[in-house]
Design a protein around this motif. Structure first.
Motif, PDB file in Angstrom:
ATOM      1  N   ASN A 167       0.813  -1.221   0.000  1.00 25.44           N
ATOM      2  CA  ASN A 167       0.000   0.000   0.000  1.00 25.44           C
ATOM      3  C   ASN A 167       0.843   1.266   0.000  1.00 25.44           C
ATOM      4  O   ASN A 167       0.413   2.309  -0.508  1.00 25.44           O
ATOM      5  N   ALA A 168       2.051   1.197   0.546  1.00 29.47           N
ATOM      6  CA  ALA A 168       2.960   2.342   0.450  1.00 29.47           C
ATOM      7  C   ALA A 168       3.358   2.577  -1.003  1.00 29.47           C
ATOM      8  O   ALA A 168       3.536   3.724  -1.441  1.00 29.47           O
ATOM      9  N   ASP A 169       3.495   1.503  -1.780  1.00 29.12           N
ATOM     10  CA  ASP A 169       3.824   1.658  -3.198  1.00 29.12           C
ATOM     11  C   ASP A 169       2.644   2.193  -4.003  1.00 29.12           C
ATOM     12  O   ASP A 169       2.827   2.861  -5.030  1.00 29.12           O
ATOM     13  N   LEU A 170       1.432   1.930  -3.539  1.00 32.28           N
ATOM     14  CA  LEU A 170       0.270   2.517  -4.207  1.00 32.28           C
ATOM     15  C   LEU A 170       0.232   4.036  -4.032  1.00 32.28           C
ATOM     16  O   LEU A 170      -0.397   4.727  -4.844  1.00 32.28           O
ATOM     17  N   HIS A 171       0.884   4.574  -3.000  1.00 30.83           N
ATOM     18  CA  HIS A 171       1.043   6.034  -2.929  1.00 30.83           C
ATOM     19  C   HIS A 171       1.701   6.556  -4.201  1.00 30.83           C
ATOM     20  O   HIS A 171       1.322   7.597  -4.740  1.00 30.83           O
ATOM     21  N   LEU A 172       2.708   5.840  -4.678  1.00 29.28           N
ATOM     22  CA  LEU A 172       3.437   6.252  -5.879  1.00 29.28           C
ATOM     23  C   LEU A 172       2.595   6.014  -7.132  1.00 29.28           C
ATOM     24  O   LEU A 172       2.564   6.849  -8.047  1.00 29.28           O
ATOM     25  N   VAL A 173       1.900   4.880  -7.185  1.00 32.10           N
ATOM     26  CA  VAL A 173       1.011   4.606  -8.317  1.00 32.10           C
ATOM     27  C   VAL A 173      -0.033   5.713  -8.437  1.00 32.10           C
ATOM     28  O   VAL A 173      -0.325   6.214  -9.534  1.00 32.10           O
ATOM     29  N   ASP A 174      -0.602   6.102  -7.312  1.00 31.13           N
ATOM     30  CA  ASP A 174      -1.606   7.166  -7.308  1.00 31.13           C
ATOM     31  C   ASP A 174      -1.022   8.483  -7.802  1.00 31.13           C
ATOM     32  O   ASP A 174      -1.646   9.191  -8.614  1.00 31.13           O
ATOM     33  N   TRP A 175       0.164   8.834  -7.337  1.00 32.59           N
ATOM     34  CA  TRP A 175       0.777  10.104  -7.745  1.00 32.59           C
ATOM     35  C   TRP A 175       1.067  10.110  -9.247  1.00 32.59           C
ATOM     36  O   TRP A 175       0.771  11.087  -9.940  1.00 32.59           O
ATOM     37  N   LEU A 176       1.636   9.030  -9.756  1.00 34.14           N
ATOM     38  CA  LEU A 176       1.905   8.949 -11.192  1.00 34.14           C
ATOM     39  C   LEU A 176       0.614   9.090 -12.000  1.00 34.14           C
ATOM     40  O   LEU A 176       0.575   9.757 -13.043  1.00 34.14           O
ATOM     41  N   THR A 177      -0.446   8.467 -11.500  1.00 36.62           N
ATOM     42  CA  THR A 177      -1.732   8.520 -12.189  1.00 36.62           C
ATOM     43  C   THR A 177      -2.317   9.926 -12.147  1.00 36.62           C
ATOM     44  O   THR A 177      -2.771  10.459 -13.171  1.00 36.62           O
ATOM     45  N   GLU A 178      -2.312  10.547 -10.979  1.00 32.14           N
ATOM     46  CA  GLU A 178      -2.878  11.892 -10.827  1.00 32.14           C
ATOM     47  C   GLU A 178      -2.109  12.929 -11.635  1.00 32.14           C
ATOM     48  O   GLU A 178      -2.688  13.877 -12.165  1.00 32.14           O
ATOM     49  N   LYS A 179      -0.822  12.755 -11.744  1.00 29.97           N
ATOM     50  CA  LYS A 179       0.007  13.711 -12.475  1.00 29.97           C
ATOM     51  C   LYS A 179      -0.006  13.453 -13.983  1.00 29.97           C
ATOM     52  O   LYS A 179       0.594  14.219 -14.746  1.00 29.97           O
ATOM     53  N   GLY A 180      -0.658  12.406 -14.398  1.00 29.18           N
ATOM     54  CA  GLY A 180      -0.799  12.149 -15.822  1.00 29.18           C
ATOM     55  C   GLY A 180       0.409  11.534 -16.489  1.00 29.18           C
ATOM     56  O   GLY A 180       0.523  11.568 -17.728  1.00 29.18           O
ATOM     57  N   PHE A 181       1.304  10.925 -15.717  1.00 31.82           N
ATOM     58  CA  PHE A 181       2.467  10.255 -16.314  1.00 31.82           C
ATOM     59  C   PHE A 181       2.061   8.876 -16.831  1.00 31.82           C
ATOM     60  O   PHE A 181       1.417   8.097 -16.126  1.00 31.82           O
ATOM     61  N   GLU A 182       2.434   8.593 -18.046  1.00 34.48           N
ATOM     62  CA  GLU A 182       2.224   7.257 -18.586  1.00 34.48           C
ATOM     63  C   GLU A 182       3.327   6.338 -18.060  1.00 34.48           C
ATOM     64  O   GLU A 182       4.511   6.706 -18.078  1.00 34.48           O
ATOM     65  N   PHE A 183       2.950   5.162 -17.595  1.00 27.14           N
ATOM     66  CA  PHE A 183       3.958   4.239 -17.060  1.00 27.14           C
ATOM     67  C   PHE A 183       3.486   2.804 -17.237  1.00 27.14           C
ATOM     68  O   PHE A 183       2.293   2.515 -17.231  1.00 27.14           O
ATOM     69  N   ASP A 184       4.440   1.924 -17.425  1.00 21.74           N
ATOM     70  CA  ASP A 184       4.191   0.490 -17.429  1.00 21.74           C
ATOM     71  C   ASP A 184       4.569  -0.089 -16.079  1.00 21.74           C
ATOM     72  O   ASP A 184       5.548   0.354 -15.456  1.00 21.74           O
ATOM     73  N   VAL A 185       3.818  -1.063 -15.649  1.00 24.81           N
ATOM     74  CA  VAL A 185       4.148  -1.811 -14.436  1.00 24.81           C
ATOM     75  C   VAL A 185       4.850  -3.106 -14.835  1.00 24.81           C
ATOM     76  O   VAL A 185       4.362  -3.857 -15.677  1.00 24.81           O
ATOM     77  N   ILE A 186       6.021  -3.339 -14.258  1.00 24.52           N
ATOM     78  CA  ILE A 186       6.694  -4.629 -14.362  1.00 24.52           C
ATOM     79  C   ILE A 186       7.061  -5.048 -12.942  1.00 24.52           C
ATOM     80  O   ILE A 186       7.089  -4.219 -12.031  1.00 24.52           O
TER      81      ILE A 186
END
Length: 765
Positions: free
Chosen positions: A470-489
């Motif tokens: 859930n601490a890593d979802l903090h980062l997922v949320d920020w990337l999503t809110e800021k509109g950065f495109e990213f792949d998860v591996i």
């Protein structure tokens, strides 16, 4: 907690199938696929965020109970030689670790329902015993009547002679200067005992019970089975004969089993190569009958045998001294549930973090998995590396059961519903921070079971807020809110595919705590940096423990611990990974300190309140202005956040040129104001002395670092686990969010970063 589940894999690509195994106490339940964005329910943050995915598996299912049967053992296919014995002998070298816990099977072909068969056991009084049961269920048992001592090797044997009707048993302590608890034979003569008598029955061997090592199987009414009488301890060189051998004859078979009476002679060191065990689950019979077996639930291999001299610490160099397997009654690496539903991931599904939300009323579980892009087809310039190895290391941990937890955390541990459930359900498996029932450390973890702390909304008891997933979802949320495109591996993907996977991206970003890393993972990250990749290390205590995955079973991870901050220590001679033969423990002691990977390395921990950073004078250099655009020089960086109230907390890394921080790296900011709960980690200490806490020790800090790497690459490191918990503060408008956005936006540019030319010149000079 009456509905739980898991998947057959953690990482899946579009076009592939993923299977879901569910245990439900309810007649029916519903399932929906959801995309997970933010898992923190803290009202001070943005709240839990999930998006429902339109999927053909979103429907109601019939519920069913599925049980987990823990305990490691060795099973064999049915073989007529086990079923047709009249006279027999059973022998082994054993090292019991909990003889006081009651009946435990050593070598058994026993039916508990019918009371038929034969077997060598530890009885309910902790003594060695031999059982035989005839076709009518009449049972004869003979015991040494001398309780076994935990941590001592024994040569044990039992036999039955049909002609004379004699049943016999013996045990003999095997004590050397290095192979067990004792080095001198203190009153060993009391342990060296035998017993024999005549009986009027003979064993019914053709009883449909399997021959097992280290347990007994009890068949269930539904046709499945349950493992009972589970053994704790080591077994070395087990042998079976179809004749009643004397003790002297059995002794000759320890190292040279031969003759017409030999049924099986298992060599647990067979299969050892220079790169570890070739097939970790295969058990080799060196007799002409070749009755090979399979190890279930991964008992520990690469452990010292009865004849270990301590002159060699690596099992691959002296396999003959590592002919033992350590069994545990609570080993569990595969729940073996039946599949409830299966989903083919659509080709157009966005890479990200997902879960199957299975629920009935208010009772629910989120069965988490990760969707990566199709191999060779990245969909973004940025890759977020999900640290699944670390998730496995902490999977279902029981930190609330640690007596010193309150002192370590500086508070009473927060206990969740999941923690209470796990306290009553050991069958869900342990973390690599836990101990087995016999006190030895847990070195295997697997994703083939429900992992209850890898779920949204879970608040980890190790943290004042969140930890790992859930601490890593903090980062997922920020990337999503800021509109950065990213792949998860996942890091597991990285382990098997290497730098070829990362080199498809311009930027690679870690999670908040990539603590457990394999050699191939480290190689991939360093090779990515050498090729000009730009790397953002968004946490602390990364690249720390040495791990590996089983190439035949990627869901299985192994770790051996010593030297660092740990929940347990490997026994002497047992620090090397059984899957690879390489030395375990921490990478720093293998010459690969984290400072070489990301410029900073683990220095201190404190599971209490978090602090903030202060910018350094060096951060004001003109070539670094782009990092701090929109941020004043005198601002406290991150004096806010969802993890302990600040951006610098839980675990902290520092700059250290002696351990490999590049000399041209710049400390952008350092944390300050840590409390007395924050202490240096064990491997950084030479002596424990007063004055080492965060209130007094200047090395208890986090160093935010930036430096250039070859071919236009760069590294940015936050050096704190709590950092990502500050990204969403004030609706994502804060100096931690701004600084991170500045770095990522510039890292994504194709042009050289400011100062690259200057630092390349300095590096060459």
């Amino acid at each position: 907690m009456k509905i739980t589940g898991y998947t057959d894999r953690l990482s899946v690509q579009p076009g592939e199938n993923i299977k879901f195994m569910v245990n439900s106490h309810y007649k029916t339940y519903k399932a929906e696929i959801v995309r997970l964005i933010h898992g923190d329910s803290n009202p001070e943050g943005p709240g839990v965020k999930m998006e429902k995915v339109n999927a053909d598996v979103n429907k109601e299912y019939n519920g069913r109970r599925q049980e987990i049967h823990m305990g490691s053992y060795i099973k064999f296919d049915a073989h007529p030689l086990f079923a047709t014995v009249d006279s027999f002998s059973l022998q082994a070298m054993i090292y019991p670790t909990t003889p006081e816990l009651g009946t435990q099977g050593i070598l058994t072909k026993w039916s508990p329902a019918a009371n038929t068969g034969y077997g060598l056991f530890i009885d309910d009084k902790g003594c060695l015993a031999l059982w035989i049961g005839d076709e009518k269920g009449n049972v004869e048992k003979i015991s040494t009547n001398q309780p076994l001592i935990a941590g001592c090797w024994y040569f044990v044997g039992g036999s039955f002679d049909k002609k004379s009707g004699k049943i016999a048993i013996f045990q003999e302590a095997v004590i050397s200067k290095t192979n067990g608890k004792f080095s001198l034979p203190y009153e060993a003569e009391k342990q060296n005992v035998s017993n024999e008598r005549k009986v009027n029955i003979q064993p019914f061997a053709d009883n449909n019970a399997p021959f097992l090592i280290a347990s007994v199987i009890e068949k269930q009414p539904d046709g499945k089975h349950k493992v009972i009488n589970r053994y704790n301890g080591k077994i070395d060189r087990p042998r079976v004969a179809c004749a009643a051998l004397s003790k002297e004859e059995m002794s000759a078979w320890i190292d040279q089993p031969s003759g017409k009476d030999l049924i099986a002679a298992w060599d647990f060191s067979a299969g050892i190569t220079k790169k570890g065990f070739k097939e970790i689950e295969k058990i080799h019979d060196i007799s002409p009958n070749k009755i090979h077996g399979v190890a279930v639930n991964h008992p520990t291999r690469a452990v010292t045998g009865y004849n270990w001299t301590s002159e060699e610490q690596n099992f691959v160099h002296a396999p003959e001294q590592y002919g033992a397997i350590h069994f545990h009654d609570d080993d569990m690496t595969d729940a073996k549930w039946d599949v409830d539903f299966e989903w083919k991931v659509p080709d157009d599904l966005k890479s990200g973090v997902y879960a199957a939300h299975v629920h009935c009323g208010d009772d629910a579980d989120h069965i988490t998995f990760f969707v990566r892009p199709k191999k060779g087809q990245p969909t973004a310039k940025t890759a977020l590396i999900i640290p699944t190895a670390s998730y496995l290391a902490y999977a279902n941990n029981r930190f609330q059961d640690i007596p010193l937890a309150q002192l370590m955390f500086g508070r009473a541990p927060v206990v969740q519903q999941e923690d209470m459930y796990l306290g009553e359900h050991a069958e869900y498996g342990l973390s690599t921070y836990d101990h087995h029932n016999d006190g030895t450390g847990v070195c295997f973890s697997s994703s083939l079971r429900p992992i209850l702390n890898m779920r949204p909304k879970y608040r980890h008891n190790l943290s004042p807020s969140l930890w790992q997933f859930n601490a890593d979802l903090h980062l997922v949320d920020w990337l999503t809110e800021k509109g950065f495109e990213f792949d998860v591996i996942t890091d597991q993907d990285l382990h098997f595919e290497g730098a070829e996977l990362l080199n498809q991206y311009k930027v690679a970003i870690t999670g908040s705590h990539p603590e457990y890393y394999s050699g191939p993972m480290l190689d991939a990250v360093e090779d990515f940096q050498a090729q000009g990749g730009r790397f953002m290390y968004m946490g602390s205590n990364g690249f720390y423990w040495v791990v590996t995955f089983d190439p035949e079973n990627p869901s299985l991870m192994e770790v051996r611990k010593n030297y660092g901050n740990q929940g347990w220590k490997s026994k002497p001679g047992e620090i090397h990974l059984s899957l690879t033969g390489e030395q375990g423990s921490i990478w720093k002691h293998r010459g690969r300190a984290p400072q070489k990977i990301c410029g900073v390395g683990y220095m201190a921990e404190g599971f209490e309140v978090s602090s903030y950073y202060r910018r350094t004078e060096e951060s004001g250099a003109p070539e670094l202005a782009w990092i701090f655009e929109g941020i004043a020089k005198d601002e406290k960086l991150g004096d806010f956040g969802l993890v302990g109230g600040g951006a610098a907390g839980l675990e902290l890394d520092i700059y250290d040129e002696e351990l490999g921080t590049p000399s041209h790296a710049v400390i952008l900011a350092s944390s300050e104001g840590h409390t007395s709960v924050y202490m240096p980690v064990a491997e950084e200490l030479y002596f424990n002395i007063p004055g080492l806490s965060g209130e007094e020790n200047p090395r208890v800090r986090a160093d935010m670092v930036f430096y250039h790497t070859p071919n236009g690459g760069a590294v940015f490191s936050t050096a704190s686990i709590a950092y990502c918990g500050s990204l969403s503060h004030n609706n994502y408008d804060n100096n931690i969010s701004r600084l991170t956005e500045n770095v990522l936006k510039n890292f994504l540019l194709d042009q050289p970063l400011p100062g690259a030319e200057k630092q390349q010149v300095l590096t060459k000079n």
